[in-house]
Design an enzyme around this catalytic site. Structure first.
Site, PDB file in Angstrom:
ATOM      1  N   TYR A 147       3.309  -6.384   0.101  1.00 12.40           N
ATOM      2  CA  TYR A 147       2.066  -6.115   0.850  1.00 12.40           C
ATOM      3  C   TYR A 147       0.834  -6.383  -0.025  1.00 12.40           C
ATOM      4  O   TYR A 147      -0.148  -6.971   0.422  1.00 12.40           O
ATOM      5  CB  TYR A 147       2.069  -4.672   1.363  1.00 12.40           C
ATOM      6  N   ARG A 154      -5.032 -12.847   1.209  1.00 11.89           N
ATOM      7  CA  ARG A 154      -5.976 -12.677   2.322  1.00 11.89           C
ATOM      8  C   ARG A 154      -7.399 -12.489   1.798  1.00 11.89           C
ATOM      9  O   ARG A 154      -8.335 -13.127   2.301  1.00 11.89           O
ATOM     10  CB  ARG A 154      -5.555 -11.474   3.161  1.00 11.89           C
ATOM     11  N   TYR A 207     -10.793   0.645  -0.698  1.00 11.78           N
ATOM     12  CA  TYR A 207      -9.715   1.395  -1.354  1.00 11.78           C
ATOM     13  C   TYR A 207      -9.727   1.115  -2.856  1.00 11.78           C
ATOM     14  O   TYR A 207      -9.937  -0.020  -3.287  1.00 11.78           O
ATOM     15  CB  TYR A 207      -8.341   0.960  -0.821  1.00 11.78           C
ATOM     16  N   ARG A 220     -11.211  -0.632  10.995  1.00  5.63           N
ATOM     17  CA  ARG A 220     -10.370   0.334  11.738  1.00  5.63           C
ATOM     18  C   ARG A 220     -10.315  -0.006  13.223  1.00  5.63           C
ATOM     19  O   ARG A 220      -9.358   0.342  13.911  1.00  5.63           O
ATOM     20  CB  ARG A 220     -10.908   1.751  11.567  1.00  5.63           C
ATOM     21  N   GLU A 334       2.921   4.235  12.104  1.00  2.00           N
ATOM     22  CA  GLU A 334       1.611   3.609  12.269  1.00  2.00           C
ATOM     23  C   GLU A 334       1.449   3.277  13.749  1.00  2.00           C
ATOM     24  O   GLU A 334       2.417   2.878  14.404  1.00  2.00           O
ATOM     25  CB  GLU A 334       1.535   2.348  11.409  1.00  2.00           C
TER      26      GLU A 334
HETATM   27  C1  3HB Z   1      -3.677  -4.697   7.039  1.00  2.00           C
HETATM   28  O1  3HB Z   1      -3.466  -4.838   5.835  1.00  2.00           O
HETATM   29  O2  3HB Z   1      -4.155  -5.614   7.730  1.00  2.00           O
HETATM   30  C2  3HB Z   1      -3.391  -3.423   7.708  1.00  2.00           C
HETATM   31  C3  3HB Z   1      -2.427  -2.586   7.222  1.00  2.00           C
HETATM   32  C4  3HB Z   1      -2.180  -1.399   7.875  1.00  2.00           C
HETATM   33  C5  3HB Z   1      -2.890  -1.025   8.989  1.00  2.00           C
HETATM   34  C6  3HB Z   1      -3.857  -1.863   9.460  1.00  2.00           C
HETATM   35  C7  3HB Z   1      -4.096  -3.083   8.817  1.00  2.00           C
HETATM   36  O3  3HB Z   1      -1.205  -0.587   7.471  1.00  2.00           O
END
Ligand code: 3HB
Length: 340
Positions: A147, A154, A207, A220, A334
């Site tokens: 991730y 990105r 973050y 969000r 989520e």
């Molecule tokens: C993201 O990295 O795009 C993302 C990750 C999440 C929730 C929303 C967006 O866990």
């Protein structure tokens, strides 16, 4: 403001069984079909339909399709490995990055292809992104969590396009069961969008470093309306929302408390109290959220999660439950959705 801008119709999506897609497609113009199914394939144009298969279901019994329809005729195409469909007002672009030991560069390149396409065709208002990462919490070949590796690529792509933090769309970044990384984005030519934050959560793009070399760049929620002056009747695209306050995961190991906080976060996000910062007055609650996807890390938790969601969302809401990993190893659930 032109007449066309004032009357722009907002997009819509529906969940269907995989075998019903052609029936839905026959009722209107389809921008794209996203199959949440048992294997991931490269996005393609099939019988004139942009189709992306995601590996998000353990068997065909839990597979479903999300079909995006539009008011106008659709054209499709391919650009540097990404596939797209557009109708003059909305664009759906989809891509896939094959499994690799290091995703930063390939993510950057695939995002650049998609952003370049949006720029070139004039769909500059990107309002929603979905990203599906196989082994999202696993390490890449260099020991960086997949991730975080993805977030790096990105962020670099956004930087190349001078995409400011306050302009980023709402997004989902979630685990998948195979196929590397797949994504799809929605963008508009003239609809007006506002990126919305949750006043009880730190903006993800702020973050701290403990979550990886580059922060996750997403909002969000995105408020999408026909014009910038319409602050009442637009759509709200709620990003993947979890048990996070400030920047911290709360309730490690406690699925009930995590679901409650995720729902509380969405409730606050879409409330007029939170939207007042953006001069949006929508009078919304959880009862208005639809087209919901609930991602649950442990299959055994699904009945509990389902019961809690059904208690707080509308009985008429369409909800899909998916058993996949979540972007932080300590998150168990989520939730995302749309207020249309
Ligand atoms: C993201 O990295 O795009 C993302 C990750 C999440 C929730 C929303 C967006 O866990």
């Amino acid at each position: 403001m032109t007449q066309a801008q004032q009357t722009v119709k907002l997009p819509s999506s529906a969940f269907t069984g995989l075998t019903e897609v052609s029936e839905v497609a026959a009722t209107g113009n389809v921008l794209g079909v996203i199959n949440y199914t048992t294997e991931c394939t490269d996005p393609r144009v099939e019988n004139g339909l942009l189709t992306l298969d995601l590996h998000m279901a353990a068997d065909l019994g839990e597979a479903f399709a999300e079909v995006w329809t539009t008011a106008r005729p659709v054209e499709t195409g391919e650009h540097h490995g990404v596939v797209y469909a557009h109708d003059g007002e909305y664009l759906l672009v989809a891509g896939r990055i094959a499994p690799t030991g290091r995703y930063t560069e390939d993510t950057r390149a695939a995002y650049v292809a998609a952003l370049d396409l949006m720029d070139g065709l004039g769909y500059k208002n990107c309002f929603r992104m979905w990203n599906f990462l196989n082994d999202i919490n696993g390490d890449n070949a260099e020991g960086l969590e997949i991730y975080r590796d993805f977030c790096k690529g990105r962020a670099e792509a956004f930087e190349l396009f001078h995409f400011g933090d306050k302009e980023v769309p709402s997004a989902t970044g979630i685990g998948s069961l195979g196929g590397g990384i797949a994504f799809y984005f929605l963008a508009s030519r003239s609809a007006a969008l506002t990126s919305v934050e949750n006043s009880k959560q730190m903006a993800a793009y702020h973050y701290p470093r403990q979550y990886g070399p580059r922060p996750p760049k997403f909002a969000r929620a995105t408020y999408l309306a026909g014009t910038h002056t319409d602050r009442r009747s637009g759509q709200i695209y709620v990003a993947g929302t979890a048990s996070i306050r400030g920047h911290e995961t709360l309730h490690d190991g406690d699925v009930v408390a995590q679901v409650k906080l995720s729902l509380d976060n969405i409730e606050h996000l879409v409330s007029d109290e939170n939207l007042a910062d953006y001069e949006i007055v929508r009078g919304n609650s959880l009862l208005d959220v639809d087209n919901i996807k609930v991602y649950v890390r442990h299959r055994a938790d699904i009945p509990t999660v389902k019961k809690m969601c059904e208690e707080r969302f509308s009985p008429n809401a369409r909800i899909q439950y998916l058993n996949v990993d979540v972007c932080r190893a300590d998150l168990l659930v989520e939730i995302e959705g749309i207020i249309a």
